[in-house]
Scaffold this active site. Structure first.
Site, short mmCIF file in Angstrom:
data_model
loop_
_atom_site.label_atom_id
_atom_site.label_comp_id
_atom_site.label_asym_id
_atom_site.label_seq_id
_atom_site.Cartn_x
_atom_site.Cartn_y
_atom_site.Cartn_z
N ARG A 21 -2.20 2.67 11.82
CA ARG A 21 -1.13 2.62 10.81
C ARG A 21 0.05 3.50 11.17
NH1 ARG A 21 -4.50 1.72 5.37
NH2 ARG A 21 -5.66 -0.03 6.24
N LYS A 247 3.46 3.03 -10.47
CA LYS A 247 3.91 1.73 -9.94
C LYS A 247 5.03 1.21 -10.85
CE LYS A 247 -0.62 1.30 -7.80
NZ LYS A 247 -0.33 2.14 -6.64
#
Ligand code: PLP
Length: 458
Positions: A21, A247
């Site tokens: 990643r 979020k």
């Protein structure tokens, strides 16, 4: 042991598989979301972010920013302690009231993240009730799995979004035994939505508590942003509703909303709540402003859905393969980790479009994807540019063009090699996959890398 050699060897393995990643070094530009500045190896450039979980752009909303500025100026930086020892500020209390009201519950309890709220609440509830058993949807998030694992109680796993299989898991249990049925509303990688009413019917029939993770739905669904349960008039049927402030609400923190007794119990017995410093008051104030704004404004939700529909229509037109689902999450399926990274790199380098590739263990091997999250702030031009960029890259790579795939049976459709419910432990290695993580732990793979929904939480 040569410790560093061990770590480097493991990392080389990830590189060989194409799933090492690399974090994009971004500077979000206040007031310009979804635009950001990318600090790359070749210098700095402007990009459009297409994979943020700041779903509604509330992280830059003027009301949120001004509430945070005001709280910072009046209350200072940190909370100054745990909730019990001097760290409870009035901003926390107001936010908890706002959240209880949002979900039509008696009470709410704040945590430092959504992950911690799942881990701490499930661990505490399951461990505390004598002989408790947990029945878990096989698609559940790593934070829920880890909470239950921490409690060391017995667990059964039901097939994803399948009330009949839930019934199979519950039917032979002692009626007096405490039971927790846990599931999510919107599943973050496939974007499919749980049949909440049917799952609650089964849970009620067998006297089980219900625990619903609404992390990818709060703020975005329901007339006041109370999630899928609110949209469907079902909030009262869930024993616990869990959500995040990080979020759609654009800030940070997690919470549960439930009865007064349950919240007080978790507040009093949960180490993940008790033994950590409270959220900074300014974060609580910002989150409170976001929750309160989205309770009365549906403008962002409507525009959000419009953007999603426009993007999907464009993908359909171009036959760029994506999962068809009833939520705001648009997974473009690549099904190969190396190619997924290559597409992501080309989008960034050639088109100024940032979409992080999603690989195992966030999704199963063979289900690699670009998880696209349109926001109300993506313009028509942004969408057209994204579509043209994908089209050009698809052509350059001669990638397959396909019609959208129904996301309702993801395990069956996305793991053609492994088979729907099978994971080969040798293949899994030390990882667990959150998406099929319940199956991985069932196979005895307790040695889990703390896999999580990286697009959401990393
Ligand atoms: N629950 C689900 C389903 C998630 O996808 C995530 C993170 O992405 C969490 C909980 C954790 O939430 P947070 O990012 O607030 O820690």
């Amino acid at each position: 042991m040569n410790y560093d050699a061990f770590f480097l060897g493991q990392l080389d393995g990830l590189r060989r598989e194409g799933r090492y990643r690399v974090f994009a070094d971004l500077e979000r530009a206040r007031g310009a979301f979804p635009k950001a500045v990318f600090h790359g190896p070749d210098g700095v450039k402007d990009v459009t972010v297409w994979c943020s979980n700041d779903y509604l752009g509330m992280g830059q909303h003027p009301k949120v920013l001004s509430a945070m500025h005001a709280a910072l100026d009046s209350a200072g930086a940190g909370a100054g302690g745990t909730r019990n020892i001097s760290g409870t500020s009035h901003h926390h209390v107001l936010l908890e009231r706002e959240l209880a009201d949002l979900h039509h519950k008696e009470s709410a309890l704040l945590f430092t993240s959504g992950y911690v709220s799942n881990w701490a609440t499930l661990g505490t509830l399951a461990a505390g009730m004598p002989n408790c058993i947990v029945i878990s949807d096989e698609g559940n998030h790593a934070s829920m799995i880890e909470g239950v694992r921490h409690s060391r109680v017995e667990k059964r796993i039901f097939a994803h979004n399948d009330p009949r299989d839930l019934e199979r898991c519950l039917a032979d249990l002692d009626p007096d035994r405490p039971k927790i049925v846990m599931f999510e509303s919107v599943y973050s990688m496939d974007g499919d939505i749980a049949p909440i009413a049917e799952l609650c019917d089964v849970a009620d029939k067998y006297g089980a508590m219900t625990y619903l993770d609404e992390v990818h739905a709060v703020g975005m669904y329901g007339p006041r942003g109370g999630g899928i349960a609110e949209r469907e008039g079902l909030s009262h049927r869930l024993t616990v509703i869990e959500g995040t402030l990080a979020k759609a609400y654009g800030v940070l923190g997690g919470y549960i909303a439930a009865s007064e007794a349950l919240c007080d119990y978790v507040r009093s017995f949960s180490s993940g709540f008790i033994f950590t410093t409270a959220l900074p008051p300014a974060l609580a104030a910002g989150a409170c402003a976001a929750v309160s704004h989205l309770k009365s404004s549906s403008e962002e939700r409507a525009r959000h859905q419009d953007r999603v529909a426009r993007l999907r229509a464009g993908l359909d037109r171009l036959r760029i393969p994506h999962l068809d689902n009833p939520s705001h999450i648009v997974p473009v399926m690549v099904r190969d980790p190396v190619r997924c990274k290559e597409i992501s790199d080309r989008l960034m380098d050639e088109c100024g479009v940032y979409i992080q590739p999603i690989n195992y263990p966030t999704v199963p091997r063979g289900a690699e994807r670009l998880r696209i999250t349109p926001s109300p702030l993506h313009s028509d031009d942004d969408i057209d540019h994204l579509l043209a960029s994908l089209d050009a890259i698809w052509t350059a790579l001669d990638a397959p063009r396909e019609a959208a795939v129904d996301a309702r049976h993801p395990l069956a459709q996305l793991c053609p090699v492994a088979g729907p419910l099978r994971m080969d432990p040798a293949d899994v290695g030390v990882d667990s996959c959150p998406w099929v993580g319940e199956r991985a732990s069932e196979a005895g793979l307790q040695h889990a890398a703390p896999a999580s929904d990286e697009t959401a939480s990393a």
